[in-house]
Design a protein around this motif. Structure first.
Motif, short mmCIF file in Angstrom:
data_model
loop_
_atom_site.label_atom_id
_atom_site.label_comp_id
_atom_site.label_asym_id
_atom_site.label_seq_id
_atom_site.Cartn_x
_atom_site.Cartn_y
_atom_site.Cartn_z
N LEU A 189 15.77 -24.49 -20.50
CA LEU A 189 16.60 -25.64 -20.84
C LEU A 189 16.32 -26.22 -22.21
O LEU A 189 17.03 -27.13 -22.63
CB LEU A 189 16.38 -26.77 -19.83
N ALA A 190 15.27 -25.75 -22.88
CA ALA A 190 14.83 -26.37 -24.13
C ALA A 190 16.01 -26.61 -25.05
O ALA A 190 16.84 -25.74 -25.22
CB ALA A 190 13.79 -25.50 -24.83
N PRO A 191 16.15 -27.78 -25.59
CA PRO A 191 15.23 -28.90 -25.66
C PRO A 191 15.27 -29.84 -24.46
O PRO A 191 14.61 -30.86 -24.47
CB PRO A 191 15.63 -29.63 -26.93
N GLY A 192 16.02 -29.55 -23.40
CA GLY A 192 15.97 -30.35 -22.18
C GLY A 192 14.69 -30.03 -21.43
O GLY A 192 13.92 -29.15 -21.82
N SER A 193 14.44 -30.75 -20.34
CA SER A 193 13.22 -30.48 -19.60
C SER A 193 13.37 -30.86 -18.14
O SER A 193 14.25 -31.63 -17.76
CB SER A 193 12.05 -31.26 -20.20
N VAL A 194 12.49 -30.28 -17.32
CA VAL A 194 12.39 -30.61 -15.91
C VAL A 194 10.93 -30.93 -15.65
O VAL A 194 10.05 -30.16 -16.02
CB VAL A 194 12.84 -29.44 -15.00
N GLU A 195 10.67 -32.07 -15.05
CA GLU A 195 9.30 -32.48 -14.75
C GLU A 195 9.17 -32.70 -13.26
O GLU A 195 10.14 -33.09 -12.59
CB GLU A 195 8.94 -33.77 -15.49
N VAL A 196 7.98 -32.46 -12.73
CA VAL A 196 7.68 -32.75 -11.34
C VAL A 196 6.76 -33.96 -11.34
O VAL A 196 5.72 -33.96 -11.98
CB VAL A 196 6.98 -31.56 -10.65
N ASP A 246 4.93 -37.05 -1.95
CA ASP A 246 6.01 -36.09 -2.14
C ASP A 246 6.42 -35.98 -3.60
O ASP A 246 6.51 -36.98 -4.31
CB ASP A 246 7.23 -36.50 -1.29
N PRO A 247 6.69 -34.76 -4.05
CA PRO A 247 7.13 -34.57 -5.44
C PRO A 247 8.60 -34.90 -5.60
O PRO A 247 9.37 -34.83 -4.65
CB PRO A 247 6.87 -33.07 -5.67
N GLU A 248 8.96 -35.25 -6.81
CA GLU A 248 10.37 -35.42 -7.16
C GLU A 248 10.59 -34.80 -8.53
O GLU A 248 9.69 -34.74 -9.35
CB GLU A 248 10.80 -36.89 -7.14
N PHE A 249 11.79 -34.29 -8.74
CA PHE A 249 12.13 -33.66 -10.00
C PHE A 249 12.83 -34.66 -10.90
O PHE A 249 13.69 -35.41 -10.44
CB PHE A 249 13.05 -32.45 -9.77
N VAL A 250 12.45 -34.65 -12.17
CA VAL A 250 13.11 -35.49 -13.17
C VAL A 250 13.67 -34.53 -14.22
O VAL A 250 12.93 -33.81 -14.88
CB VAL A 250 12.13 -36.48 -13.81
N VAL A 251 14.99 -34.51 -14.33
CA VAL A 251 15.67 -33.62 -15.27
C VAL A 251 16.10 -34.43 -16.48
O VAL A 251 16.79 -35.44 -16.35
CB VAL A 251 16.89 -32.95 -14.61
N THR A 252 15.67 -33.98 -17.66
CA THR A 252 16.07 -34.61 -18.91
C THR A 252 16.97 -33.62 -19.65
O THR A 252 16.49 -32.59 -20.12
CB THR A 252 14.84 -34.94 -19.77
N ILE A 270 12.41 -35.41 -25.76
CA ILE A 270 11.97 -34.21 -25.05
C ILE A 270 10.53 -34.39 -24.60
O ILE A 270 9.85 -35.33 -25.00
CB ILE A 270 12.09 -32.94 -25.93
N SER A 271 10.06 -33.47 -23.76
CA SER A 271 8.69 -33.54 -23.29
C SER A 271 7.73 -33.12 -24.41
O SER A 271 8.13 -32.46 -25.37
CB SER A 271 8.49 -32.63 -22.08
N VAL A 272 6.47 -33.51 -24.25
CA VAL A 272 5.45 -33.12 -25.23
C VAL A 272 5.35 -31.60 -25.29
O VAL A 272 5.24 -31.02 -26.37
CB VAL A 272 4.09 -33.77 -24.89
N ASN A 273 5.42 -30.94 -24.14
CA ASN A 273 5.34 -29.48 -24.12
C ASN A 273 6.48 -28.87 -24.93
O ASN A 273 6.26 -27.98 -25.76
CB ASN A 273 5.39 -28.96 -22.68
N ASN A 274 7.70 -29.33 -24.71
CA ASN A 274 8.84 -28.80 -25.48
C ASN A 274 8.68 -29.07 -26.96
O ASN A 274 9.02 -28.24 -27.80
CB ASN A 274 10.16 -29.40 -24.98
N TRP A 275 8.18 -30.26 -27.31
CA TRP A 275 7.99 -30.59 -28.72
C TRP A 275 6.98 -29.66 -29.35
O TRP A 275 7.19 -29.16 -30.47
CB TRP A 275 7.55 -32.05 -28.86
N LEU A 276 5.88 -29.39 -28.65
CA LEU A 276 4.85 -28.49 -29.19
C LEU A 276 5.39 -27.06 -29.32
O LEU A 276 5.12 -26.38 -30.32
CB LEU A 276 3.60 -28.51 -28.31
N VAL A 277 6.15 -26.60 -28.33
CA VAL A 277 6.73 -25.25 -28.40
C VAL A 277 7.66 -25.15 -29.61
O VAL A 277 7.62 -24.19 -30.38
CB VAL A 277 7.48 -24.90 -27.09
N ARG A 278 8.48 -26.19 -29.81
CA ARG A 278 9.40 -26.21 -30.94
C ARG A 278 8.64 -26.23 -32.27
O ARG A 278 9.01 -25.53 -33.21
CB ARG A 278 10.30 -27.43 -30.83
#
Length: 168
Positions: free
Chosen positions: A59-66, A72-78, A131-139
């Motif tokens: 999804l980059a630059p979007g993201s999915v976080e747990v 219980d986990p929940e998904f957050v989609v950006t 975006i997430s920190v992970n996506n920013w670092l990958v970019r």
């Protein structure tokens, strides 16, 4: 996402398997299922986090976080940021490179230790880009690698001319 149904299903499957072993096996299975609740939840959370990481790379630059809410986990989609088509953007910097997954579709986990002041700057930049920190670092890594492998542009300077581009 409710994990109780999955944990209860595992507990039931263990009870069915232990029933074939007799009373001793059934008794042992009953004693083992209580401590397995936390371990099962942890394994399911790890699997969901890995899946969210793989989806985020697609999804980059979007993201999915747990995120964990209670037990219980929940998904957050950006979603990736969108700009209205009628608003032209100034040509200030080249567009970020597209982050493509490895040819075989796998991702790697890397531990990176950063000084606090640098981590704070990265978090602020990622938040600014939405975006997430992970996506920013990958970019950032992809941009650096692309710039390092691209040939340096050559231009002939003239008096009074303006220059744009990268400086090495």
């Amino acid at each position: 996402m409710e994990l109780n149904a999955y944990v209860d299903n595992l507990r039931h499957q263990l009870a069915v398997a232990a029933a074939a072993g007799g009373d001793d096996a059934r008794s042992l299975a009953e004693r083992l299922t209580a401590p397995l609740d936390a371990a099962t939840r942890l394994i399911l959370l790890d699997a969901l986090s890995t899946a969210a990481g793989e989806i985020t790379s697609e999804l980059a630059p979007g993201s999915v976080e747990v995120r964990l809410r209670g037990r219980d986990p929940e998904f957050v989609v950006t979603p990736p940021p969108t700009t209205p088509p009628s608003t032209p953007e100034p040509p200030s910097a080249p567009p970020p490179p597209s982050v493509e997954p490895a040819d075989d579709g796998t991702t790697a986990r890397v531990t990176l230790r950063l000084p606090d002041h640098l981590k704070q700057r990265i978090e602020a930049a990622a938040a600014r880009d939405g975006i997430s920190v992970n996506n920013w670092l990958v970019r950032a890594v992809a941009t650096t690698l692309d710039a390092a492998s691209a040939p340096a542009p050559r231009s002939t300077p003239t008096t009074g001319a303006q220059f744009t581009g990268w400086v090495r």
